[in-house]
Design an enzyme around this catalytic site. Structure first.
Site, PDB file in Angstrom:
ATOM      1  N   HIS A 109     -18.632 -38.017  -3.428  1.00 50.63           N
ATOM      2  CA  HIS A 109     -18.210 -39.239  -4.080  1.00 50.63           C
ATOM      3  C   HIS A 109     -18.171 -40.303  -3.009  1.00 50.63           C
ATOM      4  O   HIS A 109     -17.548 -39.970  -1.968  1.00 50.63           O
ATOM      5  CB  HIS A 109     -16.737 -39.167  -4.694  1.00 50.63           C
ATOM      6  CG  HIS A 109     -17.032 -38.339  -6.132  1.00 50.63           C
ATOM      7  ND1 HIS A 109     -17.166 -38.793  -7.311  1.00 50.63           N
ATOM      8  CD2 HIS A 109     -16.941 -36.718  -6.295  1.00 50.63           C
ATOM      9  CE1 HIS A 109     -17.397 -37.691  -8.044  1.00 50.63           C
ATOM     10  NE2 HIS A 109     -17.169 -36.502  -7.667  1.00 50.63           N
ATOM     11  N   LYS A 162     -21.837 -28.666   9.403  1.00 51.45           N
ATOM     12  CA  LYS A 162     -22.803 -28.946  10.370  1.00 51.45           C
ATOM     13  C   LYS A 162     -23.907 -27.821  10.210  1.00 51.45           C
ATOM     14  O   LYS A 162     -23.573 -26.550   9.910  1.00 51.45           O
ATOM     15  CB  LYS A 162     -22.582 -29.137  11.639  1.00 51.45           C
ATOM     16  CG  LYS A 162     -21.494 -30.150  12.128  1.00 51.45           C
ATOM     17  CD  LYS A 162     -21.131 -30.346  13.496  1.00 51.45           C
ATOM     18  CE  LYS A 162     -20.229 -31.638  13.342  1.00 51.45           C
ATOM     19  NZ  LYS A 162     -19.636 -31.560  14.724  1.00 51.45           N
ATOM     20  N   LYS A 179     -21.018 -16.213  17.344  1.00 53.21           N
ATOM     21  CA  LYS A 179     -21.692 -15.187  17.994  1.00 53.21           C
ATOM     22  C   LYS A 179     -23.210 -15.292  17.454  1.00 53.21           C
ATOM     23  O   LYS A 179     -23.515 -16.023  16.388  1.00 53.21           O
ATOM     24  CB  LYS A 179     -21.323 -13.885  17.467  1.00 53.21           C
ATOM     25  CG  LYS A 179     -22.194 -12.616  18.067  1.00 53.21           C
ATOM     26  CD  LYS A 179     -21.326 -11.296  17.468  1.00 53.21           C
ATOM     27  CE  LYS A 179     -22.199 -10.044  18.257  1.00 53.21           C
ATOM     28  NZ  LYS A 179     -21.527  -9.002  17.863  1.00 53.21           N
TER      29      LYS A 179
END
Length: 182
Positions: A109, A162, A179
């Site tokens: 929004h 991300k 990892k």
């Protein structure tokens, strides 16, 4: 004209296709051979956007699939677990396992104008892509604009804000690579 068509197709209050449009869903949703969508799944899939479920893929009970603002494409041999929410535009690859309680959303929004209420500012989308061979743990959240690479694991409860590179394990809020799978 577009507003009138949208009104005919979508229930404005409930933000889902009207009952008579949902009756026609088998005509405009693509479901691959051997795929299954459980009866309790909420399919908010108007006909003007694409929904495709690959061969031998499953959408488990109490999930919600919404392509009202962008296409939802799910590959072959993929499992969308119990009580997941997927809001397009989202592309999920093949051999992907989403555990329970996961949210994958490309919708946000708008809220930048303080002189207007948030519900008056509209929405924006940034496509989400989940590549092949990915496992996402329970209650994870994948936010707009994120791409998750091949052969990745997203830990339970992670918030992915991300991009995730191939062969990675991510965890945390916000999710970080913990990892690399070699």
């Amino acid at each position: 004209m577009k507003r009138m068509l949208d009104y005919i197709i979508m229930n404005q209050r409930d933000a889902r296709p009207r009952w008579y449009v949902r009756l026609l869903a088998p005509l405009y949703q693509h479901r691959g051979a051997g795929s299954k969508i459980y009866g309790s799944v909420r399919m908010d899939t108007p006909p003007y956007r694409r929904f495709s479920l690959g061969r031998r893929s499953v959408v488990e009970s109490y999930s919600c699939i919404n392509n009202a603002v962008g296409d939802v494409i799910i590959g072959d041999n993929t499992r969308i677990g119990l009580h997941n929410t997927i809001i397009g535009p989202v592309t999920i690859g093949s051999h992907v396992n989403l555990a329970q309680g996961i949210t994958v959303t490309a919708l946000n929004h708008n809220f930048t104008d303080p002189s207007k209420r948030i519900d008056q500012q509209g929405v924006s989308t940034k496509p989400v892509t989940i590549a092949d061979d990915v496992w996402i743990g329970a209650n994870a959240v994948v936010l707009p604009g994120v791409s998750i690479g091949r052969h990745c694991v997203v830990a339970a409860g992670a918030v992915v804000s991300k991009d995730v590179p191939d062969n990675s394990i991510v965890a945390g809020v916000p999710a970080k690579v913990i990892k690399h799978i070699t």
